[in-house]
Design an enzyme around this catalytic site. Structure first.
Site, PDB file in Angstrom:
ATOM      1  N   LYS A  80     -18.364  12.933 -34.287  1.00  0.00           N
ATOM      2  CA  LYS A  80     -19.214  12.926 -33.100  1.00  0.00           C
ATOM      3  C   LYS A  80     -18.512  12.099 -32.029  1.00  0.00           C
ATOM      4  O   LYS A  80     -17.747  11.181 -32.333  1.00  0.00           O
ATOM      5  CB  LYS A  80     -20.584  12.309 -33.405  1.00  0.00           C
ATOM      6  CG  LYS A  80     -21.703  12.821 -32.535  1.00  0.00           C
ATOM      7  CD  LYS A  80     -22.187  14.206 -32.952  1.00  0.00           C
ATOM      8  CE  LYS A  80     -23.418  14.615 -32.164  1.00  0.00           C
ATOM      9  NZ  LYS A  80     -23.971  15.885 -32.647  1.00  0.00           N
ATOM     10  N   VAL A 181     -42.853  24.205 -28.626  1.00  0.00           N
ATOM     11  CA  VAL A 181     -42.572  25.640 -28.513  1.00  0.00           C
ATOM     12  C   VAL A 181     -41.469  25.853 -27.478  1.00  0.00           C
ATOM     13  O   VAL A 181     -41.593  26.654 -26.559  1.00  0.00           O
ATOM     14  CB  VAL A 181     -43.842  26.455 -28.129  1.00  0.00           C
ATOM     15  CG1 VAL A 181     -43.682  27.900 -28.617  1.00  0.00           C
ATOM     16  CG2 VAL A 181     -45.107  25.864 -28.713  1.00  0.00           C
ATOM     17  N   GLY A 182     -40.384  25.098 -27.643  1.00  0.00           N
ATOM     18  CA  GLY A 182     -39.222  25.289 -26.784  1.00  0.00           C
ATOM     19  C   GLY A 182     -38.432  26.521 -27.193  1.00  0.00           C
ATOM     20  O   GLY A 182     -38.952  27.413 -27.877  1.00  0.00           O
ATOM     21  N   ASN A 183     -37.166  26.579 -26.793  1.00  0.00           N
ATOM     22  CA  ASN A 183     -36.378  27.782 -27.027  1.00  0.00           C
ATOM     23  C   ASN A 183     -36.239  28.137 -28.501  1.00  0.00           C
ATOM     24  O   ASN A 183     -36.385  29.293 -28.896  1.00  0.00           O
ATOM     25  CB  ASN A 183     -34.989  27.629 -26.405  1.00  0.00           C
ATOM     26  CG  ASN A 183     -35.031  27.639 -24.892  1.00  0.00           C
ATOM     27  OD1 ASN A 183     -35.921  28.259 -24.304  1.00  0.00           O
ATOM     28  ND2 ASN A 183     -34.092  26.961 -24.261  1.00  0.00           N
ATOM     29  N   VAL A 184     -35.936  27.140 -29.331  1.00  0.00           N
ATOM     30  CA  VAL A 184     -35.788  27.416 -30.768  1.00  0.00           C
ATOM     31  C   VAL A 184     -37.122  27.824 -31.366  1.00  0.00           C
ATOM     32  O   VAL A 184     -37.232  28.846 -32.064  1.00  0.00           O
ATOM     33  CB  VAL A 184     -35.218  26.187 -31.503  1.00  0.00           C
ATOM     34  CG1 VAL A 184     -35.257  26.411 -33.018  1.00  0.00           C
ATOM     35  CG2 VAL A 184     -33.787  25.911 -31.059  1.00  0.00           C
ATOM     36  N   ALA A 185     -38.158  27.027 -31.111  1.00  0.00           N
ATOM     37  CA  ALA A 185     -39.457  27.303 -31.732  1.00  0.00           C
ATOM     38  C   ALA A 185     -40.074  28.607 -31.240  1.00  0.00           C
ATOM     39  O   ALA A 185     -40.769  29.290 -31.999  1.00  0.00           O
ATOM     40  CB  ALA A 185     -40.411  26.140 -31.472  1.00  0.00           C
ATOM     41  N   TYR A 186     -39.828  28.963 -29.983  1.00  0.00           N
ATOM     42  CA  TYR A 186     -40.346  30.243 -29.491  1.00  0.00           C
ATOM     43  C   TYR A 186     -39.756  31.397 -30.309  1.00  0.00           C
ATOM     44  O   TYR A 186     -40.476  32.320 -30.717  1.00  0.00           O
ATOM     45  CB  TYR A 186     -40.024  30.428 -28.012  1.00  0.00           C
ATOM     46  CG  TYR A 186     -40.440  31.787 -27.478  1.00  0.00           C
ATOM     47  CD1 TYR A 186     -41.748  32.026 -27.077  1.00  0.00           C
ATOM     48  CD2 TYR A 186     -39.524  32.836 -27.416  1.00  0.00           C
ATOM     49  CE1 TYR A 186     -42.138  33.281 -26.616  1.00  0.00           C
ATOM     50  CE2 TYR A 186     -39.905  34.087 -26.952  1.00  0.00           C
ATOM     51  CZ  TYR A 186     -41.203  34.305 -26.557  1.00  0.00           C
ATOM     52  OH  TYR A 186     -41.584  35.558 -26.117  1.00  0.00           O
TER      53      TYR A 186
END
Length: 367
Positions: A80, A181-186
């Site tokens: 990282k 409910v962002g991009n991944v969760a949507y």
């Protein structure tokens, strides 16, 4: 912090400090373990309160990437990088080009990617100086937005966890509470809806919630009420540390499986989930789809190949649960053990090869 003691305790390989006075670059690259392959991990840009805080963050995140790559079955190690500075006001092209030159100087030991505070445009600037970067613009062979791929991996992992809890991985008719409910969760909700699951959703962004209500018929609740919803599966897809002393007593779900990082506030909360008979899908195993996706860029990105690899998250969650049962330990410990066992097998194989090679050379010299 005593840097060498810390590195020795957690078996880090290398810590690199990078500075460029002309651009203002102050960066730290941490390489934890390259047993399985070169270290892959994103570059984070953040306004750290101190240099010590930046060092500690780089080290902690690098170690996490070792486990994530090992758990995903990738031939990659963990690394990282962090850049000290305000990502909104301190960026300039020369900074990222200078950083790219430092990465090039490591000759492939570390491969970078986008992270908090950095963008695709930043990766493109790094790419001007080195090929050891992923997540660049599609014109350079990028895989594009990783959210749908991450979501699919979480969906597959959730099905594996459901099979352990309910005896079947069929999610039709199951009620799933999704936090965030962002991009991944949507995209996760889309898979769940298509399978016939009932959705309960919450998010601090009301537009995100409304989109899930409109598109999937989800039931919307206030953020503070999501933990106590009557459901089969609780899916944390927003903040970390949300499995804690306050929230665990509210849970009615038999499965916790979601995309959020660092879901357990403390390790002991994983022990409590185990005691309550709740199947926990460890976050860095189930949300590895994004890493798998960008790792495929190293071979010349092929979406079908990447998605096939993401499918293996189902089996990875099953393997974690089997180790949990075999050794009588919580799944978060089982996940670590699975990764450590894989790294140890390669280390033993490498040691045997080197030992046998030396013996062979010795016999040759004595002839």
């Amino acid at each position: 912090m005593n840097i060498f003691s810390y590195m020795e305790n957690y078996d880090y390989e290398q810590l690199v400090f990078c500075q460029d006075a002309n651009s203002g670059l102050k960066a730290i690259i941490a390489i934890h373990d390259t047993t399985l392959g070169p270290a892959l991990g994103g570059t984070r840009m953040w306004t750290y309160a101190s240099e010590s805080e930046a060092i500690e963050d780089a080290l902690r995140l690098a170690r996490g990437m070792t486990y994530k790559a090992a758990g995903a079955g990738l031939n990659l190690g963990g690394g990282k990088a962090v850049i000290i500075g305000n990502p909104r006001t301190d960026k300039n092209p020369e900074m990222f080009r200078a950083f790219g030159r430092y990465i090039q100087g490591l000759n492939g030991r570390y491969i970078t990617a986008e992270d908090v505070g950095t963008t695709v445009a930043d990766m493109d600037l790094i790419h001007l100086e080195t090929d050891y970067v992923t997540g660049v613009s599609p014109a350079f062979g990028s895989s594009g937005n990783p959210s749908p791929v991450t979501a699919y991996g979480v969906y597959r992992g959730m099905k594996a966890a459901a099979k352990a809890a309910f005896g079947t991985d069929d999610l039709s008719g199951k009620t799933i509470a999704v936090q965030g409910v962002g991009n991944v969760a949507y995209n996760l909700c889309r898979h769940l809806h298509e399978e016939g699951a009932h959705l309960i959703v919450t998010d601090i962004n009301k537009d995100n919630v409304q989109r899930a209500v409109d598109d999937f018929g989800a039931k919307a609740v206030d953020p503070g009420d999501i933990y106590s919803q009557t459901c089969d599966i609780f899916s944390p897809c927003a903040l970390g540390a949300i499995i804690n002393d306050e929230t665990i007593p509210q849970l009615t779900a038999r499965v916790v499986a979601g995309a959020a990082n660092n879901q357990l506030k403390e390790d002991r909360h994983g022990d409590i989930l185990q005691e309550r008979g709740i199947v926990y899908a460890p976050d860095y195993i189930i949300n590895a789809g994004g890493l798998i996706n960008v790792a495929d860029e190293l071979e010349g990105y092929n979406r079908d190949r990447a998605m096939k690899k993401v499918e293996t998250i189902y089996g990875n969650i099953q393997a974690v649960i089997e180790i949990s049962k075999r050794d009588g330990i919580p799944t978060y410990k089982a996940a670590d053990r699975m990764c450590e066992e894989r790294i140890a097998r390669v280390q033993r194989s490498r040691s045997t090869f080197l030992r046998d090679g030396k013996h062979a050379l010795s016999r040759i010299h004595h002839k």
